[in-house]
Write an enzyme that holds these catalytic residues in place. Structure first.
Site, PDB file in Angstrom:
ATOM      1  N   GLY A  26      63.299 -27.044  66.105  1.00 29.09           N
ATOM      2  CA  GLY A  26      63.101 -25.837  66.912  1.00 29.09           C
ATOM      3  C   GLY A  26      63.186 -26.115  68.398  1.00 29.09           C
ATOM      4  N   VAL A  27      62.368 -25.414  69.129  1.00 27.22           N
ATOM      5  CA  VAL A  27      62.424 -25.496  70.583  1.00 27.22           C
ATOM      6  C   VAL A  27      61.971 -26.880  71.075  1.00 27.22           C
ATOM      7  CG1 VAL A  27      60.139 -24.471  71.014  1.00 27.22           C
ATOM      8  CG2 VAL A  27      61.949 -24.184  72.679  1.00 27.22           C
ATOM      9  N   ASP A  28      61.032 -27.476  70.373  1.00 31.12           N
ATOM     10  CA  ASP A  28      60.547 -28.819  70.711  1.00 31.12           C
ATOM     11  C   ASP A  28      61.700 -29.828  70.665  1.00 31.12           C
ATOM     12  OD1 ASP A  28      58.429 -30.563  71.320  1.00 31.12           O
ATOM     13  OD2 ASP A  28      58.193 -31.124  69.226  1.00 31.12           O
TER      14      ASP A  28
ATOM     15  N   SER B  38      54.787 -20.333  68.308  1.00 33.06           N
ATOM     16  CA  SER B  38      54.288 -20.109  66.933  1.00 33.06           C
ATOM     17  C   SER B  38      55.122 -19.160  66.072  1.00 33.06           C
ATOM     18  CB  SER B  38      52.822 -19.613  66.906  1.00 33.06           C
ATOM     19  OG  SER B  38      51.921 -20.666  67.165  1.00 33.06           O
TER      20      SER B  38
ATOM     21  N   GLY C 274      58.290 -19.423  65.169  1.00 29.45           N
ATOM     22  CA  GLY C 274      59.380 -20.041  64.409  1.00 29.45           C
ATOM     23  C   GLY C 274      58.828 -20.622  63.121  1.00 29.45           C
ATOM     24  N   VAL C 275      58.866 -21.938  63.017  1.00 27.64           N
ATOM     25  CA  VAL C 275      58.377 -22.644  61.823  1.00 27.64           C
ATOM     26  C   VAL C 275      56.900 -22.315  61.545  1.00 27.64           C
ATOM     27  CG1 VAL C 275      57.911 -24.954  60.888  1.00 27.64           C
ATOM     28  CG2 VAL C 275      60.043 -24.510  62.090  1.00 27.64           C
TER      29      VAL C 275
HETATM   30  P1  ADP Z   1      56.664 -23.020  66.294  1.00 23.77           P
HETATM   31  O1  ADP Z   1      56.521 -24.258  65.453  1.00 23.77           O
HETATM   32  O2  ADP Z   1      55.593 -22.913  67.365  1.00 23.77           O
HETATM   33  O3  ADP Z   1      56.803 -21.783  65.493  1.00 23.77           O
HETATM   34  P2  ADP Z   1      59.558 -23.171  66.789  1.00 23.77           P
HETATM   35  O4  ADP Z   1      60.274 -24.117  67.690  1.00 23.77           O
HETATM   36  O5  ADP Z   1      59.806 -23.289  65.323  1.00 23.77           O
HETATM   37  O6  ADP Z   1      57.997 -23.301  67.157  1.00 23.77           O
HETATM   38  O7  ADP Z   1      59.917 -21.679  67.219  1.00 23.77           O
HETATM   39  C1  ADP Z   1      59.393 -21.045  68.336  1.00 23.77           C
HETATM   40  C2  ADP Z   1      60.422 -20.096  68.899  1.00 23.77           C
HETATM   41  O8  ADP Z   1      61.342 -20.839  69.711  1.00 23.77           O
HETATM   42  C3  ADP Z   1      61.287 -19.376  67.858  1.00 23.77           C
HETATM   43  O9  ADP Z   1      61.369 -18.005  68.235  1.00 23.77           O
HETATM   44  C4  ADP Z   1      62.647 -20.047  68.015  1.00 23.77           C
HETATM   45  O10 ADP Z   1      63.698 -19.147  67.717  1.00 23.77           O
HETATM   46  C5  ADP Z   1      62.648 -20.371  69.477  1.00 23.77           C
HETATM   47  N1  ADP Z   1      63.606 -21.390  69.965  1.00 23.77           N
HETATM   48  C6  ADP Z   1      64.241 -22.367  69.314  1.00 23.77           C
HETATM   49  N2  ADP Z   1      65.051 -23.055  70.144  1.00 23.77           N
HETATM   50  C7  ADP Z   1      64.915 -22.495  71.383  1.00 23.77           C
HETATM   51  C8  ADP Z   1      65.474 -22.715  72.680  1.00 23.77           C
HETATM   52  N3  ADP Z   1      66.345 -23.701  72.905  1.00 23.77           N
HETATM   53  N4  ADP Z   1      65.080 -21.909  73.704  1.00 23.77           N
HETATM   54  C9  ADP Z   1      64.178 -20.928  73.524  1.00 23.77           C
HETATM   55  N5  ADP Z   1      63.615 -20.673  72.324  1.00 23.77           N
HETATM   56  C10 ADP Z   1      63.972 -21.434  71.269  1.00 23.77           C
END
Ligand code: ADP
Length: 180
Positions: free
Chosen positions: A38-40, A123, A125-126
């Protein structure tokens, strides 16, 4: 979409958080600060190994809190890693923990003199938090904070994809109409 909150601005954009030119960007991290998808994953890939090096040194971060590292190779000088809750149906303190994750980031920004910060949707996403509820918490927490803290001039939510953007836009419009 852009609205005023106190003397500051709250903005919604659709895009990629790793490309933002705000002083800090938020990350949706896990409590081990171990990196992930994901974003991390996107932030660590774009920012390079300096960010993970600092995360390892810090060691971890409880849910509902946040920690600050360098932005590495990113345009943003800092990454503020927030740990949002895993959604378990809504009765496990998720709302408070999500609010606290955003507030921790904002407090760190104030302490560090950071004037602009971009957030992903923590929070949703996953971790499975329904975006209608999460966006309300995210937006109201930031708007309330900005009203009391003019030193932060800009909070930008960077929503990944059209559906996420529209969900935040819908919530922001609802909040605005509720408050006249
Ligand atoms: P969490 O585990 O907190 O749910 P995720 O990374 O799975 O974190 O998702 C959080 C949000 O970040 C989701 O809406 C996902 O679509 C979004 N996301 C993923 N990649 C990026 C990015 N490069 N920039 C901005 N948002 C993103």
């Amino acid at each position: 979409m852009k609205v005023a909150s106190g003397s500051s601005t709250l903005e919604l954009v659709q895009g990629d958080i790793t490309k933002q030119d705000t002083e800090a960007i938020g990350n949706a991290a896990n409590s081990r600060l171990a990196g992930g998808g994901g974003v991390d994953g996107a932030i660590h890939r774009a920012g390079g190994p300096a960010i993970m090096k600092e995360c390892r040194k810090i060691g971890g971060c409880p849910t509902g809190h946040a920690v600050l590292t360098t932005g590495g190779n990113l345009k943003a000088k800092y990454v503020i890693h927030a740990v949002g809750p895993i959604y378990r149906g809504g009765n496990a303190g998720e709302a408070e923990l999500l609010k606290s994750a955003y507030l921790s980031c904002l407090k760190i920004a104030t302490e560090k003199g950071i004037k602009s910060i971009a957030f992903p949707s923590i929070s949703t996403g996953v971790y499975g938090y329904p975006i209608d509820e999460a966006s309300r918490i995210a937006l109201t927490t930031c708007m309330d904070y900005l009203k009391e803290h003019p030193e932060i001039e800009l909070v930008r939510f960077v929503l990944f994809g059209d559906a996420n953007y529209r969900a935040y836009e819908k919530t922001l419009k609802e909040i605005q109409s509720e408050h006249g």
